[in-house]
Scaffold this active site. Structure first.
Site, short mmCIF file in Angstrom:
data_model
loop_
_atom_site.label_atom_id
_atom_site.label_comp_id
_atom_site.label_asym_id
_atom_site.label_seq_id
_atom_site.Cartn_x
_atom_site.Cartn_y
_atom_site.Cartn_z
N ARG A 167 -5.68 -3.53 7.81
CA ARG A 167 -5.21 -2.39 8.80
C ARG A 167 -5.93 -1.32 8.56
NH1 ARG A 167 -0.96 -5.91 9.07
NH2 ARG A 167 -0.17 -6.22 11.14
N ASP A 187 -15.79 -9.26 4.74
CA ASP A 187 -14.35 -9.84 4.78
C ASP A 187 -14.44 -11.28 5.36
OD1 ASP A 187 -11.94 -10.74 6.31
OD2 ASP A 187 -11.26 -8.52 5.91
N ARG A 248 -5.09 -2.05 -4.49
CA ARG A 248 -4.32 -2.52 -5.58
C ARG A 248 -5.16 -2.61 -6.63
NH1 ARG A 248 -0.67 -0.87 -2.72
NH2 ARG A 248 1.12 -2.07 -2.26
N ASP A 271 -6.56 5.67 -6.64
CA ASP A 271 -5.23 6.02 -6.32
C ASP A 271 -4.52 5.16 -6.93
OD1 ASP A 271 -3.39 7.79 -5.08
OD2 ASP A 271 -3.01 6.24 -3.84
N GLU A 276 0.00 0.32 -13.85
CA GLU A 276 0.40 1.42 -13.05
C GLU A 276 1.71 2.25 -13.36
OE1 GLU A 276 -1.09 2.33 -8.56
OE2 GLU A 276 0.96 1.43 -8.56
N HIS A 295 -1.02 7.18 -6.85
CA HIS A 295 -0.45 6.23 -5.83
C HIS A 295 -0.05 7.35 -4.65
CE1 HIS A 295 0.60 1.94 -5.25
NE2 HIS A 295 0.40 2.45 -3.83
#
Length: 337
Positions: A167, A187, A248, A271, A276, A295
């Site tokens: 998305r 993809d 991620r 990010d 993390e 993040h």
């Protein structure tokens, strides 16, 4: 003919998020559609007050900090028929029994995709201008670079590789349309015709990496994508290339990426990382070719209102006899974020 009674709903999340997800105007719309106590926000389904409310709940409105909805929770909620998640992924939230019982699940993941795509677009545009490295140089020298120092800068025809038509990936491709990038896409679930419709040239992953100045990562965090950008694949990105990761940290071999960044061969806008957050000793906090944020790409602050609004919209659709607009199906979980 009397109208049907409003269904009973229950909040289940960390209550710190509730005021931003459901500010007064959104909460007012919500209370026109369901009976709900905004003072009761469940964090522990075994709490006596929560258990009593759960017994009568037909709709569970969940968010970050919601306890896992497992067999015991469902046994305590015999009337539950819908879970509306005011956040992104539901994969770790819902047990198999939710699907086995035929409970309808909906998520606001589409609404959360927009700020992530916006962040990625901003990162890509600034990376194409080499803004982060030039800022560091300007701060250190307080002198404009010579005109010849800008030969590598610019977004006209800049080669951009997008990994993952998720998305977020699709929203990013939509946002990229007005710009003059040369966009490729990897993809495995997207064929040539669909990629073309998205505005990208489909390429195998290794070829995409070899031919991209900037690589933006938007694949889901699933076993098949764990460290998909390993040492060998990172080495395929041309010298001076930039990796943008808003997906991620687990999708990238962190040690290999650190070596590439310390050497100065690549740059990165990150990010997300693995782990993390990074330990304070990590060189990534100090490298001039790394732009590291905590993040923040996903919905924050006033952007959270979109997520609560999605829940209200789904309830309005149900009241109108329409199917959910953002239903999550069990079969999609295996390749969803």
């Amino acid at each position: 003919m009397p109208s049907a009674p409003m269904p009973t709903a229950l909040f289940a999340m960390d209550p710190v998020h509730l005021p931003e997800l459901f500010p007064p105007s959104v909460l007012a719309r919500l209370r026109e559609l369901v009976r709900i106590d905004p003072e009761l926000v469940v964090q522990d389904f075994t709490d006596p007050a929560a258990a009593a409310a759960l017994a009568g709940a037909e709709i569970l409105i969940t968010g970050w900090g919601c306890p896992r909805v497992d067999d015991d929770v469902l046994a305590a909620a015999p009337r539950l028929r819908r879970v509306l998640h005011a956040a992104g992924s539901v994969r770790s939230l819902l047990g198999e029994a939710v699907w086995e019982r035929g409970i309808t699940v909906s998520s606001a993941v589409h609404a959360n995709a927009l700020p992530v795509a916006e962040y990625a677009l901003a990162a890509i545009l600034l990376a194409g201008k080499d803004a982060f490295a030039l800022r560091e140089r300007f701060r250190a020298e307080a002198v404009y670079p010579a005109p010849g120092d800008y030969a590598h800068v610019g977004n006209l025809g800049r080669r951009l590789g997008v990994i993952g038509a998720s998305r977020v990936g699709r929203r990013l491709l939509e946002l990229l349309r007005p710009f003059d990038f040369s966009v490729s896409l990897y993809d495995p679930y997207v064929g040539p015709a669909e990629a073309a419709a998205l505005g990208a040239v489909p390429l195998p992953l290794d070829e995409l990496l070899r031919s991209s100045d900037i690589v933006s990562l938007h694949a889901p965090d699933i076993p098949e994508t764990y460290r998909m950008l390993d040492r060998e694949r990172l080495a395929l990105i041309p010298h001076g290339g930039v990796l943008v990761n808003t997906s991620r940290g687990a999708l990238v071999d962190h040690d290999a990426l650190t070596d590439e960044l310390v050497s100065g061969r690549l740059g990165a806008i990150l990010d997300v990382t693995e782990p993390e957050p990074l330990p304070r000793s990590s060189p990534l906090y100090r490298l001039p070719n790394v732009f590291l944020t905590p993040h923040i790409a996903g919905s924050l602050g006033n952007e959270l209102e979109r997520l609560g609004g999605t829940v209200v919209e789904e309830l309005a659709r149900e009241a109108a006899g329409l199917p959910p607009a953002h239903e999550v199906r069990h079969a999609d979980l295996a390749r969803a974020a």
